[in-house]
Design a protein around this motif. Structure first.
Motif, PDB file in Angstrom:
ATOM      1  N   GLY A 100     -44.705 -23.554   4.265  1.00  0.00           N
ATOM      2  CA  GLY A 100     -44.813 -23.067   2.898  1.00  0.00           C
ATOM      3  C   GLY A 100     -46.206 -22.613   2.499  1.00  0.00           C
ATOM      4  N   PHE A 101     -46.268 -21.788   1.450  1.00  0.00           N
ATOM      5  CA  PHE A 101     -47.513 -21.333   0.833  1.00  0.00           C
ATOM      6  C   PHE A 101     -48.324 -20.417   1.742  1.00  0.00           C
ATOM      7  CE2 PHE A 101     -46.300 -25.473  -0.861  1.00  0.00           C
ATOM      8  CZ  PHE A 101     -46.059 -25.128  -2.191  1.00  0.00           C
ATOM      9  N   ASN A 183     -55.040 -13.566  -3.051  1.00  0.00           N
ATOM     10  CA  ASN A 183     -53.943 -12.842  -2.401  1.00  0.00           C
ATOM     11  C   ASN A 183     -53.784 -13.375  -0.977  1.00  0.00           C
ATOM     12  OD1 ASN A 183     -51.862 -11.109  -1.917  1.00  0.00           O
ATOM     13  ND2 ASN A 183     -53.086  -9.227  -1.986  1.00  0.00           N
ATOM     14  N   ILE A 184     -53.595 -14.687  -0.905  1.00  0.00           N
ATOM     15  CA  ILE A 184     -53.651 -15.385   0.375  1.00  0.00           C
ATOM     16  C   ILE A 184     -52.574 -14.916   1.348  1.00  0.00           C
ATOM     17  CG2 ILE A 184     -52.177 -17.375  -0.167  1.00  0.00           C
ATOM     18  CD1 ILE A 184     -55.619 -17.544   1.527  1.00  0.00           C
ATOM     19  N   SER A 265     -53.449 -23.832  14.041  1.00  0.00           N
ATOM     20  CA  SER A 265     -53.031 -23.758  12.641  1.00  0.00           C
ATOM     21  C   SER A 265     -54.285 -23.745  11.771  1.00  0.00           C
ATOM     22  CB  SER A 265     -52.135 -24.951  12.285  1.00  0.00           C
ATOM     23  OG  SER A 265     -51.570 -24.803  10.996  1.00  0.00           O
ATOM     24  N   PRO A 266     -55.046 -22.662  11.861  1.00  0.00           N
ATOM     25  CA  PRO A 266     -56.360 -22.633  11.218  1.00  0.00           C
ATOM     26  C   PRO A 266     -56.259 -22.479   9.701  1.00  0.00           C
ATOM     27  CG  PRO A 266     -55.855 -20.499  12.163  1.00  0.00           C
ATOM     28  CD  PRO A 266     -54.747 -21.415  12.581  1.00  0.00           C
ATOM     29  N   PRO A 267     -57.361 -22.708   8.988  1.00  0.00           N
ATOM     30  CA  PRO A 267     -57.366 -22.494   7.536  1.00  0.00           C
ATOM     31  C   PRO A 267     -56.912 -21.081   7.195  1.00  0.00           C
ATOM     32  CG  PRO A 267     -59.396 -23.572   8.234  1.00  0.00           C
ATOM     33  CD  PRO A 267     -58.682 -23.161   9.489  1.00  0.00           C
ATOM     34  N   LEU A 268     -56.151 -20.968   6.132  1.00  0.00           N
ATOM     35  CA  LEU A 268     -55.612 -19.654   5.766  1.00  0.00           C
ATOM     36  C   LEU A 268     -56.701 -18.670   5.347  1.00  0.00           C
ATOM     37  CD1 LEU A 268     -52.398 -20.640   3.752  1.00  0.00           C
ATOM     38  CD2 LEU A 268     -52.660 -20.234   6.201  1.00  0.00           C
ATOM     39  N   ILE A 269     -57.889 -19.160   5.021  1.00  0.00           N
ATOM     40  CA  ILE A 269     -58.986 -18.271   4.623  1.00  0.00           C
ATOM     41  C   ILE A 269     -59.819 -17.810   5.822  1.00  0.00           C
ATOM     42  CG2 ILE A 269     -59.159 -19.204   2.285  1.00  0.00           C
ATOM     43  CD1 ILE A 269     -61.580 -20.869   3.299  1.00  0.00           C
ATOM     44  N   MET A 270     -59.416 -18.166   7.021  1.00  0.00           N
ATOM     45  CA  MET A 270     -60.168 -17.795   8.221  1.00  0.00           C
ATOM     46  C   MET A 270     -60.321 -16.277   8.327  1.00  0.00           C
ATOM     47  SD  MET A 270     -59.396 -19.365  11.982  1.00  0.00           S
ATOM     48  CE  MET A 270     -60.732 -19.866  13.063  1.00  0.00           C
TER      49      MET A 270
END
Length: 301
Positions: A100-101, A183-184, A265-270
């Motif tokens: 999710g997300f 806008n992830i 599963s890296p940070p979504l802001i990578m």
């Protein structure tokens, strides 16, 4: 996850497992993803009929199986599974704790795989893990059942102790606001696409890598002793843990899962530059482990 079952008297009665939808290990020779999905849907239907449809409450699944090994469903799997569930009026509970997300390139993994769930469970990224919070999202059919039951007995007969905790809820609301501001989801589509492409380019041809799999910003490489026959190493060789240790020496933190699968599963802001660095360091670590294993004659050349 055998370790999660071993000391907890699991699995408990009333929970039945069907086959894992992992084409790499579960398919028969020459079986396409679509044919594999058809066989698994048939297995589900046969299981429901054997147990008695009136006794089957719900089907639980992750859109992408996370800690189980980052296993993506084969093509048409959820389409065929949902048809069986609708036929026998069985609820679909989607576990979106990992997916999710934005993780899969859509806000929900259900959107990525065209799942229409009756219930969604979510947590983790709901607050970016800054505070513990989880949530259950239900459709109107489930809600009406709860409302009618509550009206009958005069209360919602369940625990309330920490539900709707104002601090955790405030953090979650701010987190969701930031996801929108950044806008992830679009960011994940761009950077995740780069990550998936790069992982395949760098590792699919590696002699120790049996499969590279993933979507969005979740992926895995599975290490094997015999690439041609999809044969894993013996657990005693601890190849996955070796790679994780070698990764530490290269400055990258890796997570080893079952079957010597290494998850990403890296940070979504990578950023794409950070993805490049992650893959480069993993490649150096994998090369170091390859040398070790060849010296020990543990690989099939």
């Amino acid at each position: 996850l055998p370790a999660n079952h071993k000391m907890f008297d699991l699995p408990i009665a009333g929970i039945i497992h069907v086959s894992t939808p992992h084409h790499y290990h579960g398919a028969k020779p020459g079986e396409t993803e679509e044919d594999f999905a058809t066989r698994l849907a048939t297995e589900l239907e046969e299981t429901i009929l054997r147990e008695g449809p009136e006794t089957v409450a719900a089907f639980f699944a992750e859109p992408v199986m996370g800690a189980g090994g980052v296993m993506l469903p084969p093509a048409t799997y959820f389409e065929k599974i949902q048809a069986v569930l609708r036929k026998y009026d069985v609820l679909f509970v989607a576990d979106e704790v990992i997916c999710g997300f934005g993780r899969t390139g859509n806000y929900w993994g259900c959107q990525t795989y065209n799942i229409t769930p009756d219930i969604i469970t979510c947590a983790k990224a709901l607050s970016a893990s800054f505070l513990p919070i989880s949530a259950i999202i239900i459709n109107d059919k489930i809600f009406q059942g709860l409302a009618d039951g509550s009206a009958t007995i005069g209360t919602w007969g369940h625990g309330f102790t920490y539900s709707g905790h104002p601090v955790a809820a405030a953090v979650a609301l701010e987190t969701l606001k930031i996801y929108d501001e950044l806008n992830i989801v679009e960011h994940v589509r761009t950077v995740g696409g780069h990550m998936q492409k790069l992982l395949r380019e760098r590792f699919e041809g590696h002699p120790l890598v049996g499969e590279v799999r993933g979507i969005g910003m979740v992926a895995a490489i599975e290490l094997v002793a015999d690439k041609a026959n999809h044969k894993n190493f013996e657990p005693s060789a601890k190849v996955g843990p070796r790679l994780a240790k070698a990764g530490e020496a290269e400055g990258v933190i890796l997570r080893g899962l079952a079957n010597d699968t290494i998850a990403f599963s890296p940070p979504l802001i990578m950023t794409t530059d950070e993805v490049d660095a992650m893959v480069d360091r993993t490649a150096r670590a994998l090369d170091a482990v390859t040398v070790q294993l060849r010296r020990e004659s543990l690989t099939v050349v």
